[in-house]
Design an enzyme around this catalytic site. Structure first.
Site, PDB file in Angstrom:
ATOM      1  CG  ASP A 131      -2.027   0.932   1.186  1.00 38.87           C
ATOM      2  OD1 ASP A 131      -1.796   2.098   0.810  1.00 38.87           O
ATOM      3  OD2 ASP A 131      -3.147   0.512   1.499  1.00 38.87           O
TER       4      ASP A 131
ATOM      5  CB  SER B   9      -7.885  13.864 -13.088  1.00 37.28           C
ATOM      6  OG  SER B   9      -9.212  14.016 -13.480  1.00 37.28           O
TER       7      SER B   9
ATOM      8  CE1 TYR C 204      -9.235  10.669  -8.672  1.00 35.59           C
ATOM      9  CE2 TYR C 204     -10.095  12.299 -10.214  1.00 35.59           C
ATOM     10  CZ  TYR C 204      -9.304  11.202  -9.959  1.00 35.59           C
ATOM     11  OH  TYR C 204      -8.567  10.635 -10.973  1.00 35.59           O
TER      12      TYR C 204
ATOM     13  CB  VAL D 270     -20.667   7.891 -20.567  1.00 31.67           C
ATOM     14  CG1 VAL D 270     -19.539   8.334 -21.465  1.00 31.67           C
ATOM     15  CG2 VAL D 270     -21.896   7.589 -21.384  1.00 31.67           C
ATOM     16  CB  ILE D 271     -16.876   4.366 -22.373  1.00 36.28           C
ATOM     17  CG1 ILE D 271     -16.948   5.547 -23.358  1.00 36.28           C
ATOM     18  CG2 ILE D 271     -16.352   3.086 -23.027  1.00 36.28           C
ATOM     19  CD1 ILE D 271     -15.679   5.887 -24.066  1.00 36.28           C
TER      20      ILE D 271
ATOM     21  NE  ARG E 105     -18.547  14.905 -19.968  1.00 36.44           N
ATOM     22  CZ  ARG E 105     -19.477  15.856 -20.078  1.00 36.44           C
ATOM     23  NH1 ARG E 105     -19.455  16.707 -21.089  1.00 36.44           N
ATOM     24  NH2 ARG E 105     -20.425  15.972 -19.163  1.00 36.44           N
TER      25      ARG E 105
ATOM     26  N   GLY F 220     -26.050  20.484 -13.377  1.00 41.48           N
ATOM     27  CA  GLY F 220     -24.687  20.275 -12.876  1.00 41.48           C
ATOM     28  C   GLY F 220     -23.789  19.567 -13.877  1.00 41.48           C
TER      29      GLY F 220
HETATM   30  N1  LIG Z   1      -9.618   6.301 -15.779  1.00 37.40           N
HETATM   31  C1  LIG Z   1      -9.694   7.614 -16.011  1.00 37.40           C
HETATM   32  O1  LIG Z   1     -10.544   8.095 -16.799  1.00 37.40           O
HETATM   33  C2  LIG Z   1      -8.709   8.555 -15.335  1.00 37.40           C
HETATM   34  C3  LIG Z   1      -8.790   9.916 -15.643  1.00 37.40           C
HETATM   35  C4  LIG Z   1      -7.896  10.793 -15.037  1.00 37.40           C
HETATM   36  C5  LIG Z   1      -6.934  10.317 -14.151  1.00 37.40           C
HETATM   37  N2  LIG Z   1      -6.895   8.997 -13.849  1.00 37.40           N
HETATM   38  C6  LIG Z   1      -5.854   8.541 -12.911  1.00 37.40           C
HETATM   39  O2  LIG Z   1      -5.078   7.517 -13.528  1.00 37.40           O
HETATM   40  C7  LIG Z   1      -4.571   6.633 -12.511  1.00 37.40           C
HETATM   41  C8  LIG Z   1      -4.915   5.199 -12.858  1.00 37.40           C
HETATM   42  O3  LIG Z   1      -6.336   5.085 -12.848  1.00 37.40           O
HETATM   43  P1  LIG Z   1      -7.140   3.830 -13.431  1.00 37.40           P
HETATM   44  O4  LIG Z   1      -8.307   4.367 -14.154  1.00 37.40           O
HETATM   45  O5  LIG Z   1      -6.206   2.896 -14.072  1.00 37.40           O
HETATM   46  O6  LIG Z   1      -7.706   3.214 -12.057  1.00 37.40           O
HETATM   47  P2  LIG Z   1      -7.561   1.743 -11.444  1.00 37.40           P
HETATM   48  O7  LIG Z   1      -8.409   1.734 -10.205  1.00 37.40           O
HETATM   49  O8  LIG Z   1      -7.830   0.712 -12.483  1.00 37.40           O
HETATM   50  O9  LIG Z   1      -6.014   1.691 -11.060  1.00 37.40           O
HETATM   51  C9  LIG Z   1      -5.523   2.145  -9.831  1.00 37.40           C
HETATM   52  C10 LIG Z   1      -4.549   1.101  -9.327  1.00 37.40           C
HETATM   53  O10 LIG Z   1      -3.989   1.559  -8.092  1.00 37.40           O
HETATM   54  C11 LIG Z   1      -4.066   0.513  -7.135  1.00 37.40           C
HETATM   55  N3  LIG Z   1      -4.186   1.157  -5.819  1.00 37.40           N
HETATM   56  C12 LIG Z   1      -5.247   1.842  -5.330  1.00 37.40           C
HETATM   57  N4  LIG Z   1      -4.984   2.269  -4.086  1.00 37.40           N
HETATM   58  C13 LIG Z   1      -3.722   1.852  -3.789  1.00 37.40           C
HETATM   59  C14 LIG Z   1      -2.884   1.975  -2.647  1.00 37.40           C
HETATM   60  N5  LIG Z   1      -3.304   2.618  -1.554  1.00 37.40           N
HETATM   61  N6  LIG Z   1      -1.637   1.440  -2.691  1.00 37.40           N
HETATM   62  C15 LIG Z   1      -1.213   0.771  -3.784  1.00 37.40           C
HETATM   63  N7  LIG Z   1      -1.967   0.603  -4.884  1.00 37.40           N
HETATM   64  C16 LIG Z   1      -3.209   1.147  -4.896  1.00 37.40           C
HETATM   65  C17 LIG Z   1      -5.281  -0.310  -7.520  1.00 37.40           C
HETATM   66  O11 LIG Z   1      -5.252  -1.638  -7.045  1.00 37.40           O
HETATM   67  C18 LIG Z   1      -5.203  -0.256  -9.050  1.00 37.40           C
HETATM   68  O12 LIG Z   1      -4.409  -1.304  -9.553  1.00 37.40           O
HETATM   69  C19 LIG Z   1      -5.172   7.118 -11.191  1.00 37.40           C
HETATM   70  O13 LIG Z   1      -4.227   7.948 -10.556  1.00 37.40           O
HETATM   71  C20 LIG Z   1      -6.377   7.928 -11.628  1.00 37.40           C
HETATM   72  O14 LIG Z   1      -6.724   8.897 -10.676  1.00 37.40           O
HETATM   73  C21 LIG Z   1      -7.750   8.091 -14.422  1.00 37.40           C
END
Ligand SMILES: NC(=O)c1ccc[n+]([C@@H]2O[C@H](COP(=O)([O-])OP(=O)(O)OC[C@H]3O[C@@H](n4cnc5c(N)ncnc54)[C@H](O)[C@@H]3O)[C@@H](O)[C@H]2O)c1
Length: 311
Positions: free
Chosen positions: A52, A118, A142, A185-186, A209, A268
């Site tokens: 973690d 993000s 967030y 949405v996807i 978007r 919103g």
């Molecule tokens: N998916 C999107 O549209 C999007 C958009 C903008 C930013 N992000 C950012 O991209 C990054 C990846 O997102 P994602 O969509 O792949 O999400 P995801 O939930 O699939 O991946 C996050 C990963 O982090 C791990 N994780 C979570 N908490 C943890 C912790 N405390 N310690 C260790 N590992 C931990 C999870 O197990 C997972 O494998 C994130 O930082 C997210 O905020 C995603």
């Protein structure tokens, strides 16, 4: 180069691992607590350390043992509504987790850190296309933790000389996408379609978007490791895609007509959203290549296959 990918077992992380593997450029170690990710996403030639990012001692032990040159930090609490219901947890994972990583980067002389921010940092800013220099006014916990993380990145660059690059992702989609994250949405459409349920569009479907494919995010993140200084870069297509165009792409992917209910627009919801990718092109010489006509079938077919496997 030895690279640490936190959150590498997750959705976007899995695309990054595939890309890194194809490049044969780095020795890659993944650190992930598997809370939303899966060990199956970590390729056989990569090391998975389960832990973690909030566990300061575990993060320190990892850095002491591995001697990383660079870090791509994806591990996060990724759900916007969840961040409003659990702001303490969102703060803990997204801020303390990042601080633990940055402190080890300082202590163990890591040269470069890439951070997944993000579009949520922009809030509801109507000045589209959104450029990196706009003021930030997040509208969720967030968004606040992502914005604050960006400041930590800047300060760790300024004080300790670590190359720190912030990537602001638009709406990411692709294979292995979860249902809870920012994707929205996807993944909702995929789920409803495989259940043969009607799709609901709020408003007339002309709201837009900026849907960017996770494989393109992966390439940008891998290339960003080589940047020097402090950088903030949108990772986006720079194109507005309406929900109606998205529905057309889903129709082709499914091969049949869709049942769509148009409901009143929700107050919103922002009507148009797109992020400029000019800085991305200037700094990384790259812009996302995947369009929704190709990306949606990949995403839908993957969702279908995973459903059949009971995942
Ligand atoms: N998916 C999107 O549209 C999007 C958009 C903008 C930013 N992000 C950012 O991209 C990054 C990846 O997102 P994602 O969509 O792949 O999400 P995801 O939930 O699939 O991946 C996050 C990963 O982090 C791990 N994780 C979570 N908490 C943890 C912790 N405390 N310690 C260790 N590992 C931990 C999870 O197990 C997972 O494998 C994130 O930082 C997210 O905020 C995603």
């Amino acid at each position: 180069m030895k690279l640490l990918v936190t959150g590498g077992a997750g959705f976007i992380g899995s695309h990054l691992l595939e890309y890194l593997n194809a490049q044969h450029a780095h020795e890659t170690v993944v650190f992930d607590n598997l809370s939303s990710g899966s060990a199956k996403n970590v390729l056989a030639n990569m090391k998975l350390c389960v832990g973690d990012v909030c566990d300061e001692a575990a993060v320190d032990a990892l850095f002491a043992a591995e001697h990383f040159d660079a870090v791509i930090h994806f591990a996060a609490q990724t759900m916007v509504p969840y961040s409003l219901q659990h702001p303490q947890e969102d703060c803990n994972v997204n801020l303390l987790g990042l601080i633990n990583i940055l402190e080890c980067c300082r202590k163990y002389n890591v040269k470069s850190v890439v951070f997944s921010s993000s579009a949520a940092v922009y809030g509801d800013n109507p000045n589209i296309p959104l450029t990196e220099d706009l003021p930030l006014l997040p509208t969720s916990c967030y968004g606040i933790t992502k914005m604050t993380s960006e400041h930590y990145m800047r300060v760790y660059h300024d004080l300790y000389g670590i190359n720190c690059t912030v990537l602001r992702f638009a709406n990411v989609y692709g294979e292995r996408q979860g249902e809870g994250g920012e994707g929205g949405v996807i993944s909702i459409f995929c789920k409803l379609l495989v259940q043969n349920k009607p799709l609901t569009v709020f408003g007339n479907g002309e709201q837009t978007r900026d849907f960017v494919y996770a494989g393109d995010i992966a390439q940008a993140a891998a290339k960003a490791v080589a940047l020097t200084g402090y950088n903030v870069i949108n990772i986006s297509t720079g194109k507005e895609t309406s929900l109606n165009s998205l529905l057309d792409a889903f129709k082709s992917a499914c091969g049949h007509e869709l049942t769509v209910n148009y409901a009143p627009a929700r107050s919103g919801d922002i009507f148009r959203s797109v992020l400029s990718n000019k800085k991305l092109e200037a700094l990384l010489g790259f812009v996302p290549q995947m369009d929704i006509e190709h990306g949606i079938p990949k995403t839908y077919n993957d969702y279908l296959a995973r459903r059949k496997e009971g995942l």
